[in-house]
Design a protein around this motif. Structure first.
Motif, PDB file in Angstrom:
ATOM      1  N   GLY A 287       0.870  -1.585  -0.238  1.00  0.00           N
ATOM      2  CA  GLY A 287      -0.027   0.205  -0.325  1.00  0.00           C
ATOM      3  C   GLY A 287       0.948   1.892  -0.412  1.00  0.00           C
ATOM      4  N   PRO A 288       0.372   2.180  -0.623  1.00  0.00           N
ATOM      5  CA  PRO A 288       1.158   4.054  -0.565  1.00  0.00           C
ATOM      6  C   PRO A 288       1.333   3.568   1.169  1.00  0.00           C
ATOM      7  CG  PRO A 288      -1.841   4.407  -1.044  1.00  0.00           C
ATOM      8  CD  PRO A 288      -1.045   2.510  -1.055  1.00  0.00           C
ATOM      9  N   ARG A 289       0.174   3.963   1.610  1.00  0.00           N
ATOM     10  CA  ARG A 289       1.069   4.318   2.946  1.00  0.00           C
ATOM     11  C   ARG A 289       1.677   3.663   3.964  1.00  0.00           C
ATOM     12  NH1 ARG A 289      -1.521   8.384   1.591  1.00  0.00           N
ATOM     13  NH2 ARG A 289      -3.557   8.690   1.378  1.00  0.00           N
ATOM     14  N   TYR A 290       2.047   2.382   3.703  1.00  0.00           N
ATOM     15  CA  TYR A 290       3.019   1.586   4.151  1.00  0.00           C
ATOM     16  C   TYR A 290       3.562   2.139   4.506  1.00  0.00           C
ATOM     17  CZ  TYR A 290       4.879  -2.907   6.195  1.00  0.00           C
ATOM     18  OH  TYR A 290       5.196  -3.862   7.347  1.00  0.00           O
ATOM     19  N   PRO A 291       5.164   2.743   4.068  1.00  0.00           N
ATOM     20  CA  PRO A 291       6.096   3.328   4.627  1.00  0.00           C
ATOM     21  C   PRO A 291       5.982   3.987   5.861  1.00  0.00           C
ATOM     22  CG  PRO A 291       6.687   2.932   2.215  1.00  0.00           C
ATOM     23  CD  PRO A 291       4.412   2.791   2.828  1.00  0.00           C
ATOM     24  N   GLN A 292       5.136   5.025   5.795  1.00  0.00           N
ATOM     25  CA  GLN A 292       4.146   5.429   7.142  1.00  0.00           C
ATOM     26  C   GLN A 292       3.677   5.483   8.257  1.00  0.00           C
ATOM     27  OE1 GLN A 292       3.520   6.366   3.870  1.00  0.00           O
ATOM     28  NE2 GLN A 292       5.099   8.123   2.903  1.00  0.00           N
ATOM     29  N   ILE A 293       3.190   4.167   7.797  1.00  0.00           N
ATOM     30  CA  ILE A 293       2.356   3.041   8.964  1.00  0.00           C
ATOM     31  C   ILE A 293       3.397   2.061   9.635  1.00  0.00           C
ATOM     32  CG2 ILE A 293       0.889   0.945   8.969  1.00  0.00           C
ATOM     33  CD1 ILE A 293      -0.978   2.411   7.147  1.00  0.00           C
ATOM     34  N   LYS A 294       4.791   1.957   9.024  1.00  0.00           N
ATOM     35  CA  LYS A 294       5.789   0.850   9.381  1.00  0.00           C
ATOM     36  C   LYS A 294       6.634   1.531  10.222  1.00  0.00           C
ATOM     37  CE  LYS A 294       9.007   0.401   5.623  1.00  0.00           C
ATOM     38  NZ  LYS A 294      10.228  -0.663   5.056  1.00  0.00           N
ATOM     39  N   ALA A 295       6.690   3.107   9.616  1.00  0.00           N
ATOM     40  CA  ALA A 295       7.323   3.812  10.271  1.00  0.00           C
ATOM     41  C   ALA A 295       7.020   4.507  11.849  1.00  0.00           C
ATOM     42  CB  ALA A 295       8.070   4.675  10.188  1.00  0.00           C
ATOM     43  N   MET A 296       5.829   4.448  12.097  1.00  0.00           N
ATOM     44  CA  MET A 296       5.666   4.788  13.385  1.00  0.00           C
ATOM     45  C   MET A 296       5.004   3.564  14.095  1.00  0.00           C
ATOM     46  SD  MET A 296       2.306   7.078  12.160  1.00  0.00           S
ATOM     47  CE  MET A 296       2.327   8.098  13.808  1.00  0.00           C
ATOM     48  N   LEU A 297       4.925   2.501  13.623  1.00  0.00           N
ATOM     49  CA  LEU A 297       5.116   0.449  15.014  1.00  0.00           C
ATOM     50  C   LEU A 297       6.582   0.757  15.396  1.00  0.00           C
ATOM     51  CD1 LEU A 297       2.256  -0.476  13.006  1.00  0.00           C
ATOM     52  CD2 LEU A 297       1.513   0.341  14.826  1.00  0.00           C
ATOM     53  N   THR A 298       6.478  -0.313  16.222  1.00  0.00           N
ATOM     54  CA  THR A 298       8.129  -0.550  17.137  1.00  0.00           C
ATOM     55  C   THR A 298       7.945  -1.562  15.692  1.00  0.00           C
ATOM     56  OG1 THR A 298       7.980  -0.021  18.817  1.00  0.00           O
ATOM     57  CG2 THR A 298       9.157  -1.677  18.220  1.00  0.00           C
ATOM     58  N   PRO A 299       8.376  -2.264  15.149  1.00  0.00           N
ATOM     59  CA  PRO A 299       9.193  -2.950  14.438  1.00  0.00           C
ATOM     60  C   PRO A 299       9.587  -4.441  14.950  1.00  0.00           C
ATOM     61  CG  PRO A 299      10.717  -1.504  13.704  1.00  0.00           C
ATOM     62  CD  PRO A 299      10.323  -0.967  14.894  1.00  0.00           C
TER      63      PRO A 299
END
Length: 366
Positions: A287-299
């Motif tokens: 998805g186009p927003r996944y890079p922003q989403i994953k940046a806000m969740l602890t990997p």
């Protein structure tokens, strides 16, 4: 003649004063406009960099690190925009420990209408003497239109903390995350005994050889803490979610919280995909927003970066000691099911924990 000259002079002087005053007012107005445009440009630039655009008609919100420390904005190269400041929370995630409260807080932080403190502040339990000024300083920067959330998992277990919360704000919204009691019991057993290998007690030994000991009853009992909340607040002030739904069905969970807090939809359903392996919803990694989403969740701890799924979603622990005595485990499950009936009646909703019981029995007997 002299009188006419004096009058003329006074008139000219007054006109000069008016001109000077007008010039000063124009200068001050120009400065204010310049400062406002500068702040607007800072916000707009940041918004263009993130631009979540979740939901139709939602404003673009600049990404600011979820922290109560003002210095974080400087690290991002942003000036503190007008209207953004630290505010006391209007929603608390109050429990339970190891039940996905942190995962919920991070998921909520994706919503453009929510900001969340990035750690447990423990104000109403351990830091109450520091006062509300200190409490506010632990909160992230927010706009007036945004909801500030704080998560401390043991608030729900302290009647004193609940009393303090009521005095702080009787209209405060609260969220509690519960877990399948079977899963909770087995996970607690693993945490408390894994370090004792090779002399690790079996599940039956850890329970005291009796399927309804106080230890078991305390761990499976959500009814008493929830009743304590209801003794302080109206039932409408508390939203009860299950850990399984938070991790397994994050889309539905987010929508439930949005409705509870009166927020517009902040994350479209298209951001999620069904995962055939786990059977749940995961973030769409393409998805186009996944890079922003994953940046806000602890990997690794909250989000599996490769699959887009939340870590440990729906997993049921496998306990060797349970397999050794399935009859005892079935008796424990029977006690839990009776407790759940009372709990579901109290909160006016049910959770699909029956499926987890069946899976647990199958895994433990295999």
């Amino acid at each position: 003649m002299a009188t006419v000259k004096v009058t003329t002079f006074i008139s000219q002087f007054s006109s000069l004063k008016m001109i000077v005053f007008a010039l000063m007012a124009s200068f001050i107005l120009a400065v204010l406009v310049h400062l406002s445009m500068r702040d607007f440009h800072a916000v707009s630039t940041a918004a263009q960099k993130w631009s979540p655009g979740y939901g139709k008609g939602l404003p673009k919100v600049p990404f600011l690190q979820k922290s109560g420390k003002l210095g974080k904005g400087v690290e991002l190269g942003l000036k503190r925009p007008s209207g953004r400041r630290q505010r006391l929370p209007t929603c608390l995630i109050i429990g339970f420990a190891n039940h996905g409260a942190r995962v919920l807080r991070e998921i909520l932080s994706i919503h453009p209408g929510i900001v969340a403190a990035d750690r447990e502040v423990k104000y109403f339990t351990e830091n109450y003497q520091r006062g509300q000024t200190w409490y506010r300083q632990q909160m992230p920067l927010s706009l007036l239109s945004q909801t500030t959330v704080e998560e401390t998992q043991n608030y729900i277990l302290s009647s004193q903390a609940l009393t303090r919360i009521f005095r702080f704000n009787a209209n405060l919204k609260m969220i509690a995350v519960v877990q399948d009691p079977v899963n909770r019991l087995l996970s607690t057993y693993i945490r408390q005994t894994s370090s004792q290998a090779p002399n690790q007690p079996t599940f039956k030994e850890w329970c005291g050889y009796i399927h309804n000991t106080p230890k078991i009853l305390q761990l499976i009992n959500y009814e008493a803490p929830i009743r304590d909340v209801y003794s302080h607040f109206p039932t409408k002030n508390l939203l009860v979610l299950s850990k399984e739904d938070v991790e397994f069905r994050p889309m539905q969970t987010l929508h439930a919280v949005e409705k509870f807090l009166g927020l517009r939809i902040g994350l479209s359903d298209s951001e999620f995909v069904h995962n055939p392996v786990t059977g749940g919803n995961c973030f769409d990694t393409h998805g186009p927003r996944y890079p922003q989403i994953k940046a806000m969740l602890t990997p690794g701890t909250v989000l599996d970066l490769d699959s887009g799924c939340l870590v440990n979603a729906g997993n049921m622990p496998s306990v060797p000691g349970v397999r050794a005595d399935p009859d005892f485990f079935q008796k424990v499950v029977g006690v839990i099911q009776k407790s759940n009936v009372r709990f579901f009646h109290l909160v006016g909703k049910t959770f699909d924990w029956t499926t987890n019981y069946k899976l647990a029995l199958q895994r433990q007997s295999s």
